[in-house]
Design an enzyme around this catalytic site. Sequence first.
Site, PDB file in Angstrom:
ATOM      1  N   GLY A 161       0.835  -1.191   0.000  1.00  0.00           N
ATOM      2  CA  GLY A 161       0.000   0.000   0.000  1.00  0.00           C
ATOM      3  C   GLY A 161       0.873   1.246   0.000  1.00  0.00           C
ATOM      4  N   THR A 162       0.583   2.180  -0.911  1.00  0.00           N
ATOM      5  CA  THR A 162       1.482   3.299  -1.158  1.00  0.00           C
ATOM      6  C   THR A 162       0.683   4.512  -1.614  1.00  0.00           C
ATOM      7  OG1 THR A 162       3.174   1.718  -1.870  1.00  0.00           O
ATOM      8  CG2 THR A 162       3.541   3.991  -2.461  1.00  0.00           C
ATOM      9  N   VAL A 163       1.252   5.715  -1.418  1.00  0.00           N
ATOM     10  CA  VAL A 163       0.691   6.956  -1.947  1.00  0.00           C
ATOM     11  C   VAL A 163       1.775   7.676  -2.730  1.00  0.00           C
ATOM     12  CG1 VAL A 163      -0.050   9.280  -1.302  1.00  0.00           C
ATOM     13  CG2 VAL A 163      -1.162   7.294  -0.285  1.00  0.00           C
TER      14      VAL A 163
END
Length: 522
Positions: A339-341
């Site tokens: 999970g990344t932004v």
Amino acid sequence: MSEQVAGERGMVATSTVAAADAGLEILRAGGNAVDAAVASAAASAVVEPCSTGLGGDLCALIWHDGKLHGLNATGPSPAALTADLHAAGGPIDDYGPLSITVPGQVAGWQALVDRFGRLPLSAVLGPAIRLADSGFTVTRSVAAGWATALDTYAHFADQPWLAPWWEEFTRDGVGPLTGQRWNSPRQAETLRIIADRGADDFYRGGLAAAIVDQLRRVGGVLSADDLRDFTVEWVAPMSVDFRGHRVWSLPPNGQGLIALEALGILDHLPPPTDPIDAIHRRIEATKAAFADGTRVIGEPATMTVDPKSLLEPAHLARRAAAVADRVGAPIHTEPVRGGTVYIAAVDNTDTYASVIQSNFLRFGSGVVVPGTGIALHNRARSFSVDPTSPNHLGPRKRPFHTIMPGFLTRDDRPVGPFGVMGAAMQPQGHVQVVTRALDEGATPARALAAPRWRWDGGHRVSVEPGMPAEIRAGLTERGHDIRVHRSDGAGFGRGQIIWRDPRNGTLLGGTDPRVDGGIARW
């Protein structure tokens, strides 16, 4: 949101409207693109905690004063973390206190603002503090990610280390629904401490003490010395030629090298004859690059292969010569997910920011520091238990890292930042958006919206339902094991692009239609 967006004075693109607006607010307040990117990053930690948080890592590419700069703010393993702590030398824990490495993100915020920003960190964190205090509306993609984390953590419900997570990120054991208002007062207070005292408090002050105390209580090994000794690393970005441009990423311990090698291989091949041939070659080049990258990437001090050697023309030519009309030998690498932004920001002072941060697997380790809202990531999961690997688990080492900012230049001038999130989907996404843009002439929005494929190991290739049937059939004929999967907003990555049109200087932005996404322009 998949339509093309144009702007003139500045633009911020990321995976939520609230975080993009936070960056634009800082631009309007006199900040530059770096200030705006950090403001969006901090806001993302509040409004999208199922992908990023206050206890993750960060990497960045910054164009400033006519030069591209690289920042690696990924943290090492604790000094006391050794392979024998995991069950009988078996797999590394996916979650829990032994999956935690030093979180580098907060130090990265400080370093970026100190070196390139116009405003103090206290001002840059203002929008995120307000969102955490007053609340925000939970978007569809964030609610879905939150629900996935709830399902995952339910398997560890009896673990004492998980109790603070349930208290901080659920209401009576239930996560938020789409459209629900949510606030995080403990995150707000932590952000105020960082704003008032700087990142130093996170690594050497009261926040550091709280992190260490909680990990000591639940069986972790990260110490005060591990936090105190951490420093970010400024690095020289790596690049490769592709279709008259240069594509940039960071050197190892990150996997950006994989995308660069794949594009370099493709640049050594003649133009494809049709869409099937084009996608086949992109898949095969990406597989070859993964074979090299997963074999050699780790903490740079432990690598036995110079990463630059994988981008040498002779090596790229050899790899290109091995790309045949049918699939090559299966590569037994199993890409990972996370999970990344990603945040892209550009201003009107010739400053460009490509910033990516992550808690890795959704909220990360599941370990939350009580009273702070700090969710600690689980990057130790990326180490190998193979003692011959440069990525072998050991003390004070940074693991093979998935987050990888992208940047494009032409004739030594910036075109702009881009990035596609999603663990091992990231290099695959970079290859696909760059080739769509530079081989096929797609705009940033169209390059992001085009149907994607994802190599899953061996001959397995997942494709989105929008991939035309004739292309799926053609890839099957060439030996690929094609499987159609619904895009869940994460499985095929999600990205943002801001590129400057060389004809008139207009900023052209795109954000991935697979998730909510937001572009704020001025």
